[in-house]
Design a protein around this motif. Sequence first.
Motif, short mmCIF file in Angstrom:
data_model
loop_
_atom_site.label_atom_id
_atom_site.label_comp_id
_atom_site.label_asym_id
_atom_site.label_seq_id
_atom_site.Cartn_x
_atom_site.Cartn_y
_atom_site.Cartn_z
N PHE A 83 3.97 14.80 6.26
CA PHE A 83 2.91 14.07 7.20
C PHE A 83 1.67 14.23 7.12
CE2 PHE A 83 6.89 15.21 10.00
CZ PHE A 83 7.19 13.96 10.01
N MET A 84 1.23 15.13 6.25
CA MET A 84 -0.16 15.43 6.10
C MET A 84 -1.02 14.82 5.11
SD MET A 84 -2.16 17.11 8.54
CE MET A 84 -1.51 18.55 9.15
N ARG A 85 -2.07 13.75 5.22
CA ARG A 85 -2.79 13.23 4.10
C ARG A 85 -4.27 13.12 4.51
NH1 ARG A 85 1.66 13.50 2.61
NH2 ARG A 85 3.17 12.14 2.19
N ASP A 86 -4.87 13.25 3.46
CA ASP A 86 -6.34 13.08 3.51
C ASP A 86 -6.68 11.86 4.31
OD1 ASP A 86 -6.62 15.60 2.42
OD2 ASP A 86 -7.24 14.88 0.40
N ASN A 87 -7.89 11.80 4.88
CA ASN A 87 -8.36 10.64 5.51
C ASN A 87 -9.90 10.44 5.54
OD1 ASN A 87 -8.10 8.21 7.18
ND2 ASN A 87 -7.94 9.31 9.23
N PRO A 88 -10.46 10.50 4.15
CA PRO A 88 -11.73 10.59 3.92
C PRO A 88 -12.55 9.29 4.55
CG PRO A 88 -10.90 10.40 2.07
CD PRO A 88 -9.54 10.18 2.96
N LYS A 89 -13.67 9.50 4.86
CA LYS A 89 -14.55 8.51 5.06
C LYS A 89 -15.51 8.30 3.60
CE LYS A 89 -17.90 6.46 8.23
NZ LYS A 89 -18.65 6.74 9.55
N ALA A 118 6.02 20.03 6.08
CA ALA A 118 5.48 19.12 7.30
C ALA A 118 4.05 18.62 6.64
CB ALA A 118 4.89 20.03 8.57
N TYR A 137 0.92 -1.13 0.02
CA TYR A 137 0.02 0.05 0.03
C TYR A 137 0.70 1.18 0.16
CZ TYR A 137 -3.95 3.09 1.25
OH TYR A 137 -4.78 3.90 1.47
N GLN A 163 -2.12 7.77 0.09
CA GLN A 163 -2.94 8.96 -0.86
C GLN A 163 -1.93 8.98 -2.06
OE1 GLN A 163 -3.58 12.69 1.06
NE2 GLN A 163 -4.72 13.26 -0.82
N GLU A 165 6.00 24.64 7.60
CA GLU A 165 4.58 24.17 7.70
C GLU A 165 4.40 23.56 6.35
OE1 GLU A 165 5.50 27.19 8.74
OE2 GLU A 165 5.18 26.87 10.60
N PHE A 225 -11.51 7.60 -2.21
CA PHE A 225 -10.20 7.86 -1.65
C PHE A 225 -9.20 7.57 -2.89
CE2 PHE A 225 -6.33 7.00 1.09
CZ PHE A 225 -5.96 8.41 1.33
#
Lengths: 79, 400
Positions: free
Chosen positions: A42-48, A38, A19, A22, A35, A51
Amino acid sequence: MLLIDCPHCGPRDENEFHYGGQAGIACPTGDVTDEQWAAYVFMRDNPKGWFHERWFHVHGCRTWFTVERHTVTHEIRKP
Amino acid sequence: MTHPDFLWRNPEPRPAYDVVIVGGGGHGLATAYYLAKNHGLTNVAVLERGWLAGGNMARNTTIIRSNYLWDESAAIYEHSLKLWEGLSDELDYDLQFSQRGVLNLAHNLSDVREGRRRVNANRLNGVDAEWLDADEVKKFCPIINVSDRARYPVMGATLQRRGGIAKHDHVAWALARQADACGVDLIQGCEVTGFELTGNRVTAVETSRGRIAAGKVALAAAGHTSVLAERAGIRLPLQSHPLQALVSELLEPVLDCVVMSNAVHVYVSQAHKGELVMGAGIDAYNSYGQRGGVHVIEAQMAAALELFPVFSRVRVLRTWAGIVDVSPDASPIIGPTPVDGLYVNAGWGTGGFKATPGAGWVYADTLAHDRPHPLAQPYALDRFTTGALIDEHGAAAVAH
């Protein structure tokens, strides 16, 4: 187990794949603030819901590709 | 087991509270309890979308330990373990907290080095830890296969004797009962659908049961934290994954300690009732589906049978998954968010149960004083920008 459609090998079992998280994360260029860096690292979408994500056919043809998968039903559709 | 609804009222939501906690799992209930007990804040509601403690609190493998490598982790988990040691008395409820010892197995030379290092680090932090060689492991847990012909030979283990297990449902019910007795409203069937902001300050939550004004809003929603945060307009560095576990049929007592193997992703204990409780690693992909792939269970069982040949004819009774929120460094995020009055306690990933009282304690203190509790300070959201990570991924492997 998911059945994942490799663009080269066709539908194969999930445990042939690795895997990649994203899809579409671009490395920032030029003057990058802490920022922004970072967010890239580190920042990724995490949608319900739907995707776009990367999969790697590590035990097959070793192709990286993008699939669109629903994070509740696990249904996969072509992007 | 039936849900003991008689232990708490089932109140209608009032129009306003000083603190609204979103999520009625272990951490939310512990936070409510300590807000009332330690800080005298009782105008508090816990909003739960489903029923109390029906998420990860009902799905974890109940392991409790504090033998983490890094100082920041050892401090908060040891704080939690010390609270566990008095919690049954304090809550006046038998939590079946059993300090039966937790083994973390080493299967290769680097595991051995890492384990010995961790024993030293733990001792320096006042956390009890011992190193056992393979013979001592065999003595401590006779059913482990320590033959050097095993696929995953056991070369030693760390042992935390104060570690163990507790009965997860009892923990939730006991906390709920005490919080309720202090006047906290535990409101089930109440989903938070949005946040009302005035300027940059949260002033109310919109719920499936109407608008509820709030002085402060505290997220304690584990795997669904990202969904809630998005409704408040903020992004958090969290990814939600299924984490699977299973139980066997009921057996006579056969295993009187907790055995964990990070390298092969197995952890096992025997519950008081008699079933073997086993956990796996997370499924690789993002999911909110509360189920995972059978191949993950299969790989875990294969490893478990190498370690415990005696389990070969044991039947699996059921498997399940919970949705865990994993942060980039596998450590929690505790404290304020970019929205004033909105706080987060998330990112506990695969290891949140053991932290239940500790997390509730520091989160309540953070909420009461509008600043991070000293133990929560290293877990601020800005560590991903400053680079001051607490990298328990490297230190604890995946399962922790």
